[in-house]
Design a protein around this motif. Structure first.
Motif, PDB file in Angstrom:
ATOM      1  N   SER A 146       0.963  -1.266   0.057  1.00 62.56           N
ATOM      2  CA  SER A 146      -0.045  -0.008   0.027  1.00 62.56           C
ATOM      3  C   SER A 146       0.810   1.218  -0.041  1.00 62.56           C
ATOM      4  N   PHE A 147       1.861   1.240   0.913  1.00 58.27           N
ATOM      5  CA  PHE A 147       2.844   2.460   0.738  1.00 58.27           C
ATOM      6  C   PHE A 147       3.679   2.636  -0.314  1.00 58.27           C
ATOM      7  N   LEU A 148       4.058   1.440  -0.862  1.00 57.35           N
ATOM      8  CA  LEU A 148       4.992   1.556  -2.080  1.00 57.35           C
ATOM      9  C   LEU A 148       4.352   2.151  -3.226  1.00 57.35           C
ATOM     10  N   LEU A 149       2.995   1.545  -3.406  1.00 57.28           N
ATOM     11  CA  LEU A 149       2.206   1.837  -4.459  1.00 57.28           C
ATOM     12  C   LEU A 149       1.390   3.415  -4.471  1.00 57.28           C
ATOM     13  N   MET A 150       1.320   3.517  -3.146  1.00 50.81           N
ATOM     14  CA  MET A 150       0.228   4.859  -2.951  1.00 50.81           C
ATOM     15  C   MET A 150       1.048   5.750  -1.588  1.00 50.81           C
ATOM     16  N   PRO A 151       1.942   6.120  -1.952  1.00 52.37           N
ATOM     17  CA  PRO A 151       2.674   7.105  -0.736  1.00 52.37           C
ATOM     18  C   PRO A 151       1.716   8.031  -0.198  1.00 52.37           C
ATOM     19  N   ILE A 152       1.621   8.201   0.799  1.00 51.45           N
ATOM     20  CA  ILE A 152       0.650   9.247   1.469  1.00 51.45           C
ATOM     21  C   ILE A 152       0.663  10.360   1.075  1.00 51.45           C
ATOM     22  N   ASP A 153       1.912  11.071   1.285  1.00 49.55           N
ATOM     23  CA  ASP A 153       2.299  12.314   0.945  1.00 49.55           C
ATOM     24  C   ASP A 153       2.033  12.731  -0.557  1.00 49.55           C
ATOM     25  N   ASP A 154       1.869  11.942  -1.594  1.00 42.69           N
ATOM     26  CA  ASP A 154       1.466  12.097  -2.952  1.00 42.69           C
ATOM     27  C   ASP A 154       0.219  11.839  -2.955  1.00 42.69           C
ATOM     28  N   TYR A 155      -0.486  11.028  -2.256  1.00 44.51           N
ATOM     29  CA  TYR A 155      -2.104  10.945  -2.421  1.00 44.51           C
ATOM     30  C   TYR A 155      -2.795  11.989  -1.769  1.00 44.51           C
ATOM     31  N   ARG A 156      -2.402  12.524  -0.510  1.00 47.16           N
ATOM     32  CA  ARG A 156      -2.740  13.893  -0.219  1.00 47.16           C
ATOM     33  C   ARG A 156      -2.678  14.971  -1.264  1.00 47.16           C
ATOM     34  N   ASN A 157      -1.588  15.208  -1.991  1.00 49.25           N
ATOM     35  CA  ASN A 157      -1.512  16.144  -2.869  1.00 49.25           C
ATOM     36  C   ASN A 157      -2.655  15.913  -4.009  1.00 49.25           C
ATOM     37  N   GLN A 158      -2.714  14.786  -4.346  1.00 49.51           N
ATOM     38  CA  GLN A 158      -3.811  14.274  -5.459  1.00 49.51           C
ATOM     39  C   GLN A 158      -5.217  14.891  -5.035  1.00 49.51           C
ATOM     40  N   ILE A 159      -5.436  14.518  -3.803  1.00 46.73           N
ATOM     41  CA  ILE A 159      -6.858  14.625  -3.218  1.00 46.73           C
ATOM     42  C   ILE A 159      -7.260  16.212  -2.805  1.00 46.73           C
ATOM     43  N   GLY A 160      -6.164  16.832  -2.251  1.00 49.98           N
ATOM     44  CA  GLY A 160      -6.281  18.234  -1.654  1.00 49.98           C
ATOM     45  C   GLY A 160      -7.291  18.533  -1.037  1.00 49.98           C
TER      46      GLY A 160
END
Length: 310
Positions: A146-160
């Protein structure tokens, strides 16, 4: 490697994320797990030498030790063919390699062939047969993936901080190359919003997960709970307007939890292939009542995989 020296799944995944960002920059998604596993493992005496798809019913994935010389193979199921699930399985098996394998050396092959059982075979939803240590390893491999495929910092940036819509969730699944279930569950795990997801079949919840803030306000999805009449999920695929991207606003009295019922915005997805439906519930405000303090599990997903066979 001792437990004290071994990296946590999240740390191991984050270290690789830093590597990928340094080498590939921001245009590194979706993660090419096969190439990453082959390249990173080259630094070990027992590298991953092959990644192969196989079509075997009831088979999910395996990290398999080579029988003639130090090395490993990753095998993954390609039936039914679904790339998002395949990528998660590859990352899961790569997690076993980094976190759990017993490193192989030439000494293990002194009799010409590896004799001991070093393999990790991952069967779908069979964890009620696993010992506690095996279940822990599977959960760690899932966390790593989960963390390799979807890093939380990048995911947060996508959701905003936006409301989760069909378009936004589609953007996330496309960016990371993962299934809708994996992308939705990841958002539920880190969001500060009051939200929950419900996975159902034949009118009953298989499992559910609530965000921390939702759980603390009394939202808890119990395995086996009936899907309420009037919900988007209960009304089926034709319940939402064709092409509608935003959640449907529902009044209180439909979705009810331990603290009662309240208005909710529901976004539902239906999969004929898997025979399941998924609802994403988003709530406004804090909800009524004080926060829950007792040590109750905050989702039914772990209960589901621990006690139910599919």
């Amino acid at each position: 490697m001792t437990d004290r020296a071994r990296k946590t799944p999240r740390r191991a995944a984050n270290d690789l994320t830093v590597l990928l960002r340094t080498v590939l920059g921001e245009d590194r998604f979706p993660v090419d797990v096969e190439a990453l596993a082959l390249e990173v493992s080259r630094n070990h005496e027992d590298p991953i030498t092959a990644v192969k798809g196989v079509e075997i019913d009831g088979f999910e994935g395996m990290l398999r030790a080579r029988r003639k010389k130090p090395g490993w193979q990753i095998l993954y199921n390609t039936q039914p063919r679904y790339r998002g699930r395949e990528r998660f399985t590859l990352a899961h098996e790569f997690g076993h390699y980094l976190l759990h394998r017993r490193p192989l050396t030439a000494e293990h092959y002194r009799d010409g062939e590896l004799s001991d059982d070093y393999d990790f075979e991952c069967l779908p939803l069979q964890s009620n047969d696993w010992k506690d240590a095996e279940r822990e390893r599977e959960e760690e491999a899932d966390t790593f993936a989960s963390f390799l495929l979807m890093p939380i910092d990048d995911y947060r940036n996508q959701i905003g901080g936006q409301e989760m819509t069909r378009d936004l969730l589609g953007h996330v699944t496309d960016r990371y190359g993962v299934s809708l279930l994996a992308a939705t569950r990841k958002w539920i795990e880190f969001t500060d919003a009051r939200a929950a997801m419900v996975v159902a079949r034949d009118g009953f919840a298989l499992w559910g997960r609530a965000s921390t803030t939702a759980y603390k306000s009394g939202v808890f999805i119990r395995s086996g709970m009936p899907i309420p009449d009037g919900s988007v999920m209960a009304m089926g695929p034709t319940s939402q307007q064709a092409g509608g991207q935003r959640p449907t606003s529902l009044p209180d009295g439909i979705w009810a939890f331990s603290r009662g019922s309240e208005p909710v915005r529901e976004l539902a997805f239906f999969s004929d292939r898997l025979g399941i439906s998924v609802s994403l519930l988003q709530f406004d405000g804090r909800g009524g009542g004080a926060d829950i303090e007792e040590e109750e599990p905050w989702d039914s997903y772990d209960q589901f995989i621990a006690g139910v066979r599919e």
